[in-house]
Design a protein around this motif. Sequence first.
Motif, PDB file in Angstrom:
ATOM      1  N   MET A   1       0.913  -1.081   0.009  1.00 47.13           N
ATOM      2  CA  MET A   1      -0.013  -0.036  -0.009  1.00 47.13           C
ATOM      3  C   MET A   1       0.920   1.246   0.086  1.00 47.13           C
ATOM      4  N   ALA A   2       2.010   1.291   0.600  1.00 47.47           N
ATOM      5  CA  ALA A   2       2.938   2.336   0.680  1.00 47.47           C
ATOM      6  C   ALA A   2       3.506   2.476  -0.527  1.00 47.47           C
ATOM      7  N   VAL A   3       3.912   1.579  -1.268  1.00 37.36           N
ATOM      8  CA  VAL A   3       4.391   1.825  -2.737  1.00 37.36           C
ATOM      9  C   VAL A   3       3.650   2.434  -3.656  1.00 37.36           C
ATOM     10  N   ALA A   4       2.343   1.801  -3.435  1.00 36.23           N
ATOM     11  CA  ALA A   4       1.443   2.434  -4.452  1.00 36.23           C
ATOM     12  C   ALA A   4       0.932   3.838  -4.100  1.00 36.23           C
ATOM     13  N   SER A   5       1.056   4.228  -2.976  1.00 38.46           N
ATOM     14  CA  SER A   5       0.773   5.616  -2.451  1.00 38.46           C
ATOM     15  C   SER A   5       2.067   6.572  -2.983  1.00 38.46           C
ATOM     16  N   VAL A   6       3.152   6.135  -2.689  1.00 41.31           N
ATOM     17  CA  VAL A   6       4.174   7.091  -3.023  1.00 41.31           C
ATOM     18  C   VAL A   6       4.255   7.109  -4.309  1.00 41.31           C
ATOM     19  N   THR A   7       3.966   6.259  -5.181  1.00 35.62           N
ATOM     20  CA  THR A   7       3.884   6.145  -6.667  1.00 35.62           C
ATOM     21  C   THR A   7       2.985   7.099  -7.168  1.00 35.62           C
ATOM     22  N   TYR A   8       1.697   7.132  -6.649  1.00 35.47           N
ATOM     23  CA  TYR A   8       0.506   8.078  -6.926  1.00 35.47           C
ATOM     24  C   TYR A   8       1.019   9.685  -6.619  1.00 35.47           C
ATOM     25  N   LEU A   9       1.737   9.520  -5.408  1.00 33.14           N
ATOM     26  CA  LEU A   9       1.849  10.982  -4.897  1.00 33.14           C
ATOM     27  C   LEU A   9       2.915  11.516  -5.784  1.00 33.14           C
ATOM     28  N   THR A  10       4.016  10.724  -6.220  1.00 34.92           N
ATOM     29  CA  THR A  10       4.837  11.131  -7.162  1.00 34.92           C
ATOM     30  C   THR A  10       4.347  11.738  -8.556  1.00 34.92           C
ATOM     31  N   ARG A  11       3.417  11.049  -9.054  1.00 35.48           N
ATOM     32  CA  ARG A  11       2.666  11.365 -10.258  1.00 35.48           C
ATOM     33  C   ARG A  11       1.930  12.716 -10.290  1.00 35.48           C
ATOM     34  N   LEU A  12       1.136  12.670  -8.901  1.00 41.17           N
ATOM     35  CA  LEU A  12       0.334  13.817  -8.341  1.00 41.17           C
ATOM     36  C   LEU A  12       1.127  15.187  -8.365  1.00 41.17           C
ATOM     37  N   ALA A  13       2.492  15.042  -7.798  1.00 42.60           N
ATOM     38  CA  ALA A  13       3.182  16.215  -7.557  1.00 42.60           C
ATOM     39  C   ALA A  13       3.815  16.826  -8.848  1.00 42.60           C
ATOM     40  N   GLY A  14       3.859  15.577  -9.693  1.00 44.78           N
ATOM     41  CA  GLY A  14       4.549  16.447 -11.177  1.00 44.78           C
ATOM     42  C   GLY A  14       3.510  16.958 -11.734  1.00 44.78           C
ATOM     43  N   TYR A  15       2.389  16.342 -11.756  1.00 46.22           N
ATOM     44  CA  TYR A  15       1.137  17.371 -12.217  1.00 46.22           C
ATOM     45  C   TYR A  15       0.798  18.849 -11.734  1.00 46.22           C
ATOM     46  N   ILE A  16       0.959  18.706 -10.276  1.00 48.12           N
ATOM     47  CA  ILE A  16       0.875  20.057  -9.672  1.00 48.12           C
ATOM     48  C   ILE A  16       1.797  21.072  -9.867  1.00 48.12           C
ATOM     49  N   CYS A  37       7.823   3.283 -14.973  1.00 47.51           N
ATOM     50  CA  CYS A  37       9.123   3.170 -14.544  1.00 47.51           C
ATOM     51  C   CYS A  37       9.469   2.721 -13.114  1.00 47.51           C
ATOM     52  N   VAL A  38       8.829   3.553 -12.322  1.00 48.96           N
ATOM     53  CA  VAL A  38       8.659   3.309 -10.828  1.00 48.96           C
ATOM     54  C   VAL A  38       8.206   1.865 -10.782  1.00 48.96           C
ATOM     55  N   LEU A  39       7.220   1.557 -11.087  1.00 46.74           N
ATOM     56  CA  LEU A  39       6.734   0.254 -10.874  1.00 46.74           C
ATOM     57  C   LEU A  39       7.703  -0.855 -11.177  1.00 46.74           C
ATOM     58  N   ILE A  40       8.544  -0.711 -12.086  1.00 47.76           N
ATOM     59  CA  ILE A  40       9.389  -1.586 -12.966  1.00 47.76           C
ATOM     60  C   ILE A  40      10.271  -1.678 -11.959  1.00 47.76           C
ATOM     61  N   SER A  41      11.021  -0.506 -11.258  1.00 44.90           N
ATOM     62  CA  SER A  41      12.049  -0.446 -10.317  1.00 44.90           C
ATOM     63  C   SER A  41      11.764  -1.433  -9.111  1.00 44.90           C
ATOM     64  N   VAL A  42      10.349  -1.403  -8.696  1.00 49.94           N
ATOM     65  CA  VAL A  42       9.819  -2.150  -7.504  1.00 49.94           C
ATOM     66  C   VAL A  42       9.885  -3.630  -7.721  1.00 49.94           C
ATOM     67  N   ILE A  43       9.699  -3.888  -9.036  1.00 54.36           N
ATOM     68  CA  ILE A  43       9.405  -5.354  -9.332  1.00 54.36           C
ATOM     69  C   ILE A  43      10.759  -6.138  -9.867  1.00 54.36           C
ATOM     70  N   ALA A  44      11.788  -5.080 -10.355  1.00 52.73           N
ATOM     71  CA  ALA A  44      12.926  -5.748 -10.862  1.00 52.73           C
ATOM     72  C   ALA A  44      13.743  -6.725  -9.689  1.00 52.73           C
ATOM     73  N   PRO A  45      13.715  -6.344  -8.409  1.00 48.49           N
ATOM     74  CA  PRO A  45      14.600  -7.287  -7.565  1.00 48.49           C
ATOM     75  C   PRO A  45      14.230  -8.559  -7.556  1.00 48.49           C
ATOM     76  N   HIS A  46      12.881  -8.832  -8.052  1.00 45.48           N
ATOM     77  CA  HIS A  46      12.240 -10.193  -7.881  1.00 45.48           C
ATOM     78  C   HIS A  46      12.673 -10.981  -9.013  1.00 45.48           C
ATOM     79  N   PHE A  47      13.435 -10.289 -10.004  1.00 48.72           N
ATOM     80  CA  PHE A  47      14.076 -11.313 -11.045  1.00 48.72           C
ATOM     81  C   PHE A  47      15.502 -11.841 -10.703  1.00 48.72           C
ATOM     82  N   VAL A  48      16.013 -11.361  -9.589  1.00 46.63           N
ATOM     83  CA  VAL A  48      17.182 -11.982  -9.112  1.00 46.63           C
ATOM     84  C   VAL A  48      16.765 -12.721  -7.724  1.00 46.63           C
ATOM     85  N   SER A  49      15.814 -13.042  -7.586  1.00 46.50           N
ATOM     86  CA  SER A  49      15.310 -13.819  -6.311  1.00 46.50           C
ATOM     87  C   SER A  49      15.895 -15.184  -6.260  1.00 46.50           C
ATOM     88  N   ASP A  50      16.321 -15.663  -5.149  1.00 51.34           N
ATOM     89  CA  ASP A  50      16.787 -16.973  -5.057  1.00 51.34           C
ATOM     90  C   ASP A  50      15.649 -17.985  -4.572  1.00 51.34           C
TER      91      ASP A  50
END
Length: 84
Positions: A1-16, A37-50
């Motif tokens: 939930m926090a990641v989604a909120s930060v992502t949304y707030l980042t987009r909103l701040a840019g528009y404001i 791009c932000v979402l990909i940076s959150v998902i990318a670490p799972h590509f190297v998961s063990d």
Amino acid sequence: MAVASVTYLTRLAGYIALRNRTLSPRIVEVMEAAPGCVLISVIAPHFVSDRPADLAALAITLFAATRLPLLATVVIGVCAAGLP
């Protein structure tokens, strides 16, 4: 939930911050692509998961993404990640 909120707030701040400016079509495209791009940076670490379960869920989701619409891919990805 926090990641989604930060992502949304980042987009909103840019528009404001840019609401009173005239933007070129290229800048508008960049602004709309930034949350992805932000979402990909959150998902990318799972590509190297063990952990095999994470890698299996990732493979299932990637396979679904190549063949299905976004909503179906998200549902399949969430279900795959939730399986033990």
